[in-house]
Design a protein around this motif. Structure first.
Motif, PDB file in Angstrom:
ATOM      1  N   GLU A  22     -12.986  81.628  78.876  1.00  0.00           N
ATOM      2  CA  GLU A  22     -12.048  80.875  80.202  1.00  0.00           C
ATOM      3  C   GLU A  22     -12.337  79.538  80.458  1.00  0.00           C
ATOM      4  O   GLU A  22     -11.366  78.940  80.772  1.00  0.00           O
ATOM      5  CB  GLU A  22     -11.378  81.736  80.685  1.00  0.00           C
ATOM      6  CG  GLU A  22     -10.593  81.602  81.447  1.00  0.00           C
ATOM      7  CD  GLU A  22      -8.990  81.753  80.460  1.00  0.00           C
ATOM      8  OE1 GLU A  22      -7.652  81.054  80.851  1.00  0.00           O
ATOM      9  OE2 GLU A  22      -8.923  82.427  79.475  1.00  0.00           O
ATOM     10  N   THR A  23     -13.372  79.807  81.376  1.00  0.00           N
ATOM     11  CA  THR A  23     -14.010  79.197  81.681  1.00  0.00           C
ATOM     12  C   THR A  23     -14.093  77.524  81.263  1.00  0.00           C
ATOM     13  O   THR A  23     -13.635  76.516  81.853  1.00  0.00           O
ATOM     14  CB  THR A  23     -15.180  78.909  82.518  1.00  0.00           C
ATOM     15  OG1 THR A  23     -14.883  80.104  83.830  1.00  0.00           O
ATOM     16  CG2 THR A  23     -15.894  77.877  83.237  1.00  0.00           C
ATOM     17  N   ARG A  24     -14.500  77.676  79.998  1.00  0.00           N
ATOM     18  CA  ARG A  24     -15.145  76.176  79.456  1.00  0.00           C
ATOM     19  C   ARG A  24     -13.711  76.031  78.051  1.00  0.00           C
ATOM     20  O   ARG A  24     -13.233  74.250  78.896  1.00  0.00           O
ATOM     21  CB  ARG A  24     -15.919  77.169  77.720  1.00  0.00           C
ATOM     22  CG  ARG A  24     -17.075  77.458  78.029  1.00  0.00           C
ATOM     23  CD  ARG A  24     -18.044  77.121  77.622  1.00  0.00           C
ATOM     24  NE  ARG A  24     -18.036  78.703  76.347  1.00  0.00           N
ATOM     25  CZ  ARG A  24     -18.091  79.932  76.091  1.00  0.00           C
ATOM     26  NH1 ARG A  24     -19.024  79.963  77.313  1.00  0.00           N
ATOM     27  NH2 ARG A  24     -17.901  80.851  75.913  1.00  0.00           N
ATOM     28  N   PHE A 213      -0.441  65.485  85.640  1.00  0.00           N
ATOM     29  CA  PHE A 213       0.019  67.240  86.419  1.00  0.00           C
ATOM     30  C   PHE A 213      -1.227  68.181  86.090  1.00  0.00           C
ATOM     31  O   PHE A 213      -1.437  68.956  86.577  1.00  0.00           O
ATOM     32  CB  PHE A 213       1.884  67.485  86.326  1.00  0.00           C
ATOM     33  CG  PHE A 213       2.513  67.127  87.538  1.00  0.00           C
ATOM     34  CD1 PHE A 213       2.875  67.973  87.741  1.00  0.00           C
ATOM     35  CD2 PHE A 213       2.840  65.670  87.805  1.00  0.00           C
ATOM     36  CE1 PHE A 213       3.560  67.401  89.667  1.00  0.00           C
ATOM     37  CE2 PHE A 213       3.179  64.734  88.359  1.00  0.00           C
ATOM     38  CZ  PHE A 213       3.561  66.140  89.671  1.00  0.00           C
ATOM     39  N   GLY A 214      -1.262  68.223  84.535  1.00  0.00           N
ATOM     40  CA  GLY A 214      -1.702  68.573  83.538  1.00  0.00           C
ATOM     41  C   GLY A 214      -3.682  69.047  84.540  1.00  0.00           C
ATOM     42  O   GLY A 214      -4.105  69.665  84.287  1.00  0.00           O
ATOM     43  N   PHE A 215      -3.609  67.398  84.845  1.00  0.00           N
ATOM     44  CA  PHE A 215      -5.322  67.563  85.792  1.00  0.00           C
ATOM     45  C   PHE A 215      -5.726  68.650  86.766  1.00  0.00           C
ATOM     46  O   PHE A 215      -6.638  69.645  86.912  1.00  0.00           O
ATOM     47  CB  PHE A 215      -5.950  65.788  84.994  1.00  0.00           C
ATOM     48  CG  PHE A 215      -7.237  66.087  86.343  1.00  0.00           C
ATOM     49  CD1 PHE A 215      -8.676  65.860  85.068  1.00  0.00           C
ATOM     50  CD2 PHE A 215      -7.474  64.996  87.248  1.00  0.00           C
ATOM     51  CE1 PHE A 215     -10.269  66.401  85.970  1.00  0.00           C
ATOM     52  CE2 PHE A 215      -8.966  65.778  87.452  1.00  0.00           C
ATOM     53  CZ  PHE A 215     -10.041  65.712  87.065  1.00  0.00           C
ATOM     54  N   VAL A 216      -4.848  67.944  87.814  1.00  0.00           N
ATOM     55  CA  VAL A 216      -4.400  68.883  88.591  1.00  0.00           C
ATOM     56  C   VAL A 216      -4.376  70.423  88.632  1.00  0.00           C
ATOM     57  O   VAL A 216      -5.544  71.362  89.093  1.00  0.00           O
ATOM     58  CB  VAL A 216      -3.497  68.480  89.792  1.00  0.00           C
ATOM     59  CG1 VAL A 216      -3.246  68.815  90.597  1.00  0.00           C
ATOM     60  CG2 VAL A 216      -3.561  66.877  90.162  1.00  0.00           C
ATOM     61  N   SER A 217      -3.755  70.786  87.688  1.00  0.00           N
ATOM     62  CA  SER A 217      -3.629  72.122  87.118  1.00  0.00           C
ATOM     63  C   SER A 217      -4.645  72.597  86.883  1.00  0.00           C
ATOM     64  O   SER A 217      -5.580  74.486  87.001  1.00  0.00           O
ATOM     65  CB  SER A 217      -2.623  72.055  85.770  1.00  0.00           C
ATOM     66  OG  SER A 217      -2.339  73.853  85.906  1.00  0.00           O
ATOM     67  N   SER A 218      -5.628  72.062  85.519  1.00  0.00           N
ATOM     68  CA  SER A 218      -7.289  73.266  85.037  1.00  0.00           C
ATOM     69  C   SER A 218      -7.805  72.929  86.484  1.00  0.00           C
ATOM     70  O   SER A 218      -8.587  73.850  85.970  1.00  0.00           O
ATOM     71  CB  SER A 218      -6.681  71.483  84.148  1.00  0.00           C
ATOM     72  OG  SER A 218      -6.077  70.984  83.597  1.00  0.00           O
ATOM     73  N   ILE A 219      -7.727  71.745  87.801  1.00  0.00           N
ATOM     74  CA  ILE A 219      -8.750  71.788  88.450  1.00  0.00           C
ATOM     75  C   ILE A 219      -8.574  72.965  89.862  1.00  0.00           C
ATOM     76  O   ILE A 219      -9.756  73.857  89.871  1.00  0.00           O
ATOM     77  CB  ILE A 219      -8.563  70.356  89.935  1.00  0.00           C
ATOM     78  CG1 ILE A 219      -9.549  69.353  88.704  1.00  0.00           C
ATOM     79  CG2 ILE A 219      -9.526  71.083  90.770  1.00  0.00           C
ATOM     80  CD1 ILE A 219     -10.008  69.356  88.205  1.00  0.00           C
ATOM     81  N   GLN A 224      -9.771  78.863  90.859  1.00  0.00           N
ATOM     82  CA  GLN A 224      -9.397  80.717  90.381  1.00  0.00           C
ATOM     83  C   GLN A 224     -10.696  81.277  89.601  1.00  0.00           C
ATOM     84  O   GLN A 224     -10.312  82.181  89.991  1.00  0.00           O
ATOM     85  CB  GLN A 224      -8.054  80.366  89.489  1.00  0.00           C
ATOM     86  CG  GLN A 224      -7.074  79.858  91.115  1.00  0.00           C
ATOM     87  CD  GLN A 224      -5.667  79.651  89.590  1.00  0.00           C
ATOM     88  OE1 GLN A 224      -5.386  79.957  88.841  1.00  0.00           O
ATOM     89  NE2 GLN A 224      -4.554  80.330  90.809  1.00  0.00           N
ATOM     90  N   LEU A 225     -11.116  80.675  88.535  1.00  0.00           N
ATOM     91  CA  LEU A 225     -12.235  80.974  87.067  1.00  0.00           C
ATOM     92  C   LEU A 225     -13.802  81.660  88.791  1.00  0.00           C
ATOM     93  O   LEU A 225     -14.319  81.463  87.926  1.00  0.00           O
ATOM     94  CB  LEU A 225     -12.705  80.700  86.410  1.00  0.00           C
ATOM     95  CG  LEU A 225     -11.078  80.605  85.113  1.00  0.00           C
ATOM     96  CD1 LEU A 225     -10.848  80.125  84.475  1.00  0.00           C
ATOM     97  CD2 LEU A 225     -10.959  82.497  84.862  1.00  0.00           C
ATOM     98  N   LEU A 226     -13.797  80.692  89.567  1.00  0.00           N
ATOM     99  CA  LEU A 226     -15.034  80.643  90.414  1.00  0.00           C
ATOM    100  C   LEU A 226     -15.131  82.102  91.405  1.00  0.00           C
ATOM    101  O   LEU A 226     -14.554  83.106  91.457  1.00  0.00           O
ATOM    102  CB  LEU A 226     -14.820  79.179  92.018  1.00  0.00           C
ATOM    103  CG  LEU A 226     -15.361  78.435  91.345  1.00  0.00           C
ATOM    104  CD1 LEU A 226     -14.543  77.607  92.717  1.00  0.00           C
ATOM    105  CD2 LEU A 226     -16.224  78.017  90.874  1.00  0.00           C
ATOM    106  N   PRO A 227     -16.892  82.593  90.669  1.00  0.00           N
ATOM    107  CA  PRO A 227     -17.349  83.534  91.208  1.00  0.00           C
ATOM    108  C   PRO A 227     -16.761  83.508  92.462  1.00  0.00           C
ATOM    109  O   PRO A 227     -16.426  82.675  93.637  1.00  0.00           O
ATOM    110  CB  PRO A 227     -18.677  83.584  90.989  1.00  0.00           C
ATOM    111  CG  PRO A 227     -19.071  82.606  89.862  1.00  0.00           C
ATOM    112  CD  PRO A 227     -17.620  82.030  90.242  1.00  0.00           C
ATOM    113  N   SER A 228     -16.316  84.794  93.553  1.00  0.00           N
ATOM    114  CA  SER A 228     -16.179  85.140  94.918  1.00  0.00           C
ATOM    115  C   SER A 228     -16.980  84.416  95.939  1.00  0.00           C
ATOM    116  O   SER A 228     -16.653  83.718  96.556  1.00  0.00           O
ATOM    117  CB  SER A 228     -16.056  86.709  94.828  1.00  0.00           C
ATOM    118  OG  SER A 228     -15.741  87.286  94.247  1.00  0.00           O
ATOM    119  N   PRO A 229     -18.186  84.791  95.588  1.00  0.00           N
ATOM    120  CA  PRO A 229     -19.249  83.993  96.696  1.00  0.00           C
ATOM    121  C   PRO A 229     -19.529  82.453  97.118  1.00  0.00           C
ATOM    122  O   PRO A 229     -18.834  81.545  98.129  1.00  0.00           O
ATOM    123  CB  PRO A 229     -20.632  84.369  95.808  1.00  0.00           C
ATOM    124  CG  PRO A 229     -20.260  85.330  95.444  1.00  0.00           C
ATOM    125  CD  PRO A 229     -19.214  85.468  95.003  1.00  0.00           C
TER     126      PRO A 229
END
Length: 235
Positions: A22-24, A213-219, A224-229
């Motif tokens: 999902e990250t890739r 808009f698509g770039f901002v949404s992707s960022i 959102q997919l970052l590990p919690s720490p």
């Protein structure tokens, strides 16, 4: 803890992050829409990157429709209002349909499925499904934020006279609210992106606007997919 240990721990988080398909996919999505912004629909290197990355992303999403199909038939948390349940299930159904149809589009654009006109029609239908799922997501997030707001206000009233930020439940509810707000912003942006890809308002939502808009949404998706720490540090 030594500097080497800290570096090793941070690299372990990066590896964990990048190991997710999902990250890739979301990183490729950022490249895709960034290229669309640069090309503004004009032929050239940026447009070629946009098209090739878009096609490559479809491979990452093969059989991904099963995820939302599973969510569609799974029970919802107790206490969820019926309108939110119906909107949530509609979102799952529309997103699952989008991802399923997107596989047919991939077959067409890779030359396996030869009917180009049918491929383009299926592509438009799939984008309308994605737009519909984004609208449903927006409404669900608005409803959930409203519910959380009521819960937070009640906690604030109960914790009056004490430091509310020391209360674990209050912090948890606030975190959920922030996450829902970010999801709401992303879903709202995705509606504009879908409208741009469908060319529903070509004079206002140009390829450059769609790309931005698509770039901002992707960022946002990457965050959102970052590990919690790592997410805590980024915040």
């Amino acid at each position: 803890m030594s500097t080497l240990d800290v570096t090793r721990a941070e690299l372990a988080l990066v590896v964990l992050y990048l190991n997710k398909a999902e990250t890739r996919d979301k990183i490729c999505r950022a490249i895709q829409y960034g290229s669309k912004f640069l090309s503004n629909g004009q032929p050239g290197t940026a447009q070629n990157v946009d098209k090739s990355t878009s096609l490559a992303r479809k491979v990452f999403r093969l059989f991904k429709f099963v995820n939302d199909l599973h969510a569609l038939i799974s029970p919802t948390p107790q206490g969820t209002p019926l309108p939110l349940i119906l909107l949530g299930k509609s979102k799952n159904a529309l997103l699952s349909t989008f991802l399923f149809l997107d596989q047919i589009v991939w077959l067409g654009r890779s030359g396996i499925y030869k009917n180009k006109e049918r491929t383009e029609l299926i592509g438009r239908i799939s984008l309308f499904c994605w737009m519909g799922s984004s609208i449903c997501t927006t409404l669900v997030e608005l409803g959930e934020i409203g519910r959380l707001s009521g819960s937070i206000k009640k906690l604030e009233k109960d914790l009056k006279g004490s430091d509310k930020y020391q209360n674990e439940q209050y912090r948890a509810e606030l975190k959920k609210s922030n996450e829902r707000t970010l999801a709401l912003i992303k879903a709202s942006i995705d509606i504009v992106v879908a409208a741009g890809l469908l060319q529903l308002a070509p004079k206002k939502i140009t390829p450059r606007v769609t790309g931005a808009f698509g770039f901002v949404s992707s960022i946002i998706s990457c965050y959102q997919l970052l590990p919690s720490p790592a997410k805590s540090k980024a915040a």
